[in-house]
Design a protein around this motif. Structure first.
Motif, PDB file in Angstrom:
ATOM      1  N   ASP A 273     -16.575   3.526  16.856  1.00  0.00           N
ATOM      2  CA  ASP A 273     -17.918   3.034  16.547  1.00  0.00           C
ATOM      3  C   ASP A 273     -18.097   2.666  15.079  1.00  0.00           C
ATOM      4  N   TYR A 274     -17.328   3.345  14.210  1.00  0.00           N
ATOM      5  CA  TYR A 274     -17.422   3.111  12.766  1.00  0.00           C
ATOM      6  C   TYR A 274     -16.030   3.212  12.158  1.00  0.00           C
ATOM      7  N   ALA A 275     -15.859   2.556  11.008  1.00  0.00           N
ATOM      8  CA  ALA A 275     -14.608   2.673  10.267  1.00  0.00           C
ATOM      9  C   ALA A 275     -14.932   2.941   8.807  1.00  0.00           C
ATOM     10  N   ALA A 276     -14.311   3.975   8.259  1.00  0.00           N
ATOM     11  CA  ALA A 276     -14.458   4.303   6.839  1.00  0.00           C
ATOM     12  C   ALA A 276     -13.173   3.902   6.130  1.00  0.00           C
ATOM     13  N   THR A 277     -13.282   2.959   5.198  1.00  0.00           N
ATOM     14  CA  THR A 277     -12.102   2.417   4.525  1.00  0.00           C
ATOM     15  C   THR A 277     -12.433   2.101   3.073  1.00  0.00           C
TER      16      THR A 277
ATOM     17  N   PHE B  86     -10.699   6.453  10.080  1.00  0.00           N
ATOM     18  CA  PHE B  86     -10.419   6.208   8.662  1.00  0.00           C
ATOM     19  C   PHE B  86      -8.960   6.478   8.363  1.00  0.00           C
ATOM     20  N   CYS B  87      -8.519   6.034   7.196  1.00  0.00           N
ATOM     21  CA  CYS B  87      -7.153   6.315   6.774  1.00  0.00           C
ATOM     22  C   CYS B  87      -7.048   7.796   6.438  1.00  0.00           C
ATOM     23  N   SER B  88      -5.824   8.314   6.423  1.00  0.00           N
ATOM     24  CA  SER B  88      -5.642   9.753   6.304  1.00  0.00           C
ATOM     25  C   SER B  88      -5.236  10.201   4.908  1.00  0.00           C
ATOM     26  N   GLN B  89      -5.594   9.449   3.880  1.00  0.00           N
ATOM     27  CA  GLN B  89      -5.292   9.883   2.514  1.00  0.00           C
ATOM     28  C   GLN B  89      -6.244  11.013   2.129  1.00  0.00           C
ATOM     29  N   LEU B  90      -5.698  12.068   1.570  1.00  0.00           N
ATOM     30  CA  LEU B  90      -6.445  13.304   1.349  1.00  0.00           C
ATOM     31  C   LEU B  90      -7.791  13.105   0.657  1.00  0.00           C
ATOM     32  N   LEU B  91      -7.802  12.457  -0.506  1.00  0.00           N
ATOM     33  CA  LEU B  91      -9.036  12.376  -1.275  1.00  0.00           C
ATOM     34  C   LEU B  91     -10.052  11.434  -0.637  1.00  0.00           C
TER      35      LEU B  91
ATOM     36  N   GLY C  34      -4.036   3.948   7.720  1.00  0.00           N
ATOM     37  CA  GLY C  34      -4.521   3.028   6.703  1.00  0.00           C
ATOM     38  C   GLY C  34      -5.830   2.380   7.093  1.00  0.00           C
ATOM     39  N   GLY C  35      -6.500   1.788   6.078  1.00  0.00           N
ATOM     40  CA  GLY C  35      -7.794   1.172   6.304  1.00  0.00           C
ATOM     41  C   GLY C  35      -7.744  -0.027   7.223  1.00  0.00           C
TER      42      GLY C  35
END
Length: 329
Positions: A83-87, A36-41, A69-70
């Protein structure tokens, strides 16, 4: 307070990641990699699920891979490095529109992580005042630019009569110095800007304001899987979703100090822990849903905003990307 996590971990060793197959980790847990991207929230539910043992409770050993980034996280997914992407849904929509064979099956964020803010000496009071002015965004076509165009059209302002300054991730410094009068910022930039004398014009991280300006929740962070692996990973996907649901409930119920203390120290290295806690306290109940099931109406608002910005065609079908049957829509 840093908005990104331990840069050394970003994509570290990605070239050496094993491809395909299901591996077993400690005590027979299923090993998987989630980027996933590394933005805090964005990352709070995932780090909470990891640090509080919710993934382990569901029989999973999850490696969290930080991407820049996403879009990059989704590239890792399509390339079978993870295996997965959170964006954000914005990023998933664009990848899917370009042909990426992905399915999005759960949600961890219901609001965009942006606010429209004015520089300390800017005379701008609202969205209608932006006509003929220059507004800072990270890049054309990014989620903040798309949302700005959407806000302008909703306010009756022709987006073509606004100039866009593409400033990358460092909008705060440009606004603080007065290089641009208005910009789309995230946290902690919004808090820092207000402390310097700037003003919050529209805060889409606030649920009440999102309802006023967007019409309601706006699907943001969520998890995608490769389409061809849906059946073989079905129970794993449900276990992942259950762990994230526990993390969301924790974010709603726990004290902000406990939430902050749950996070890895690299998240706030060199930053202000009190400010981090204040940001978490302000936004945790607005940003994060209490259920990981995808809100279809919230997702449609994202599609509408991308269509308004010319990034998706009028007849685009959202249903091809979403798999709401995994968790029982």
């Amino acid at each position: 307070m840093s908005c990104c996590v331990d840069r050394r971990s970003v994509v570290q060793g990605i070239a050496g990641l094993a491809l395909g197959g299901v591996a077993l980790g400690q005590r027979g847990r299923r090993k998987l990699r989630l980027a996933f991207c590394s933005q805090l929230l964005c990352i709070l539910p995932y780090e909470v699920a990891q640090r509080r043992g919710y993934f382990a409770e569901e029989g999973l050993e999850v490696e969290l891979v930080y991407a820049r980034g996403g879009s990059q996280a989704l590239q890792f997914l399509v390339g079978k490095a993870v295996d997965y992407a959170a964006t954000s849904l914005d990023a998933a929509l664009q990848a899917y529109h370009r042909g990426a064979p992905i399915l999005r099956f759960c949600s961890t964020g219901r609001l965009p992580l942006f606010a429209l803010a004015a520089a300390p000496k800017s005379p701008v009071k609202g969205v209608r005042d932006l006509e003929g002015r220059t507004v800072g965004v990270s890049a054309l076509g990014n989620a903040d630019h798309v949302l700005l165009v959407y806000l302008l059209k909703k306010a009756g302002v022709d987006p073509r009569r606004v100039q866009y300054a593409t400033l990358g991730p460092n909008l705060y410094e440009a606004l603080k110095a007065g290089h641009v009068e208005v910009g789309m910022v995230q946290e902690p930039a919004l808090t820092l800007l207000k402390e310097a004398g700037g003003r919050e014009l529209v805060n889409l991280m606030d649920l009440k304001q999102a309802r006023a300006y967007l019409g309601g929740p706006y699907e943001f962070m969520g998890v995608a899987v490769r389409r061809e692996e849906r059946q073989e990973r079905l129970e794993e996907m449900r276990a992942l979703a259950r762990a994230l649901a526990k993390a969301l409930r924790f974010l709603h119920a726990a004290d902000a100090r406990l939430i902050a203390d749950t996070l890895p120290k690299a998240l706030i290295a060199g930053g202000d822990e009190e400010r981090l806690r204040a940001v978490i306290q302000r936004y945790r109940k607005d940003l994060y849903p209490e259920d990981v099931r995808i809100d279809l109406e919230a997702a449609r608002r994202v599609v509408e905003s991308q269509q308004e910005a010319g990034l998706l065609p009028p007849g685009f079908r959202l249903e091809g990307l979403l798999d709401r049957e995994v968790l029982g829509a």
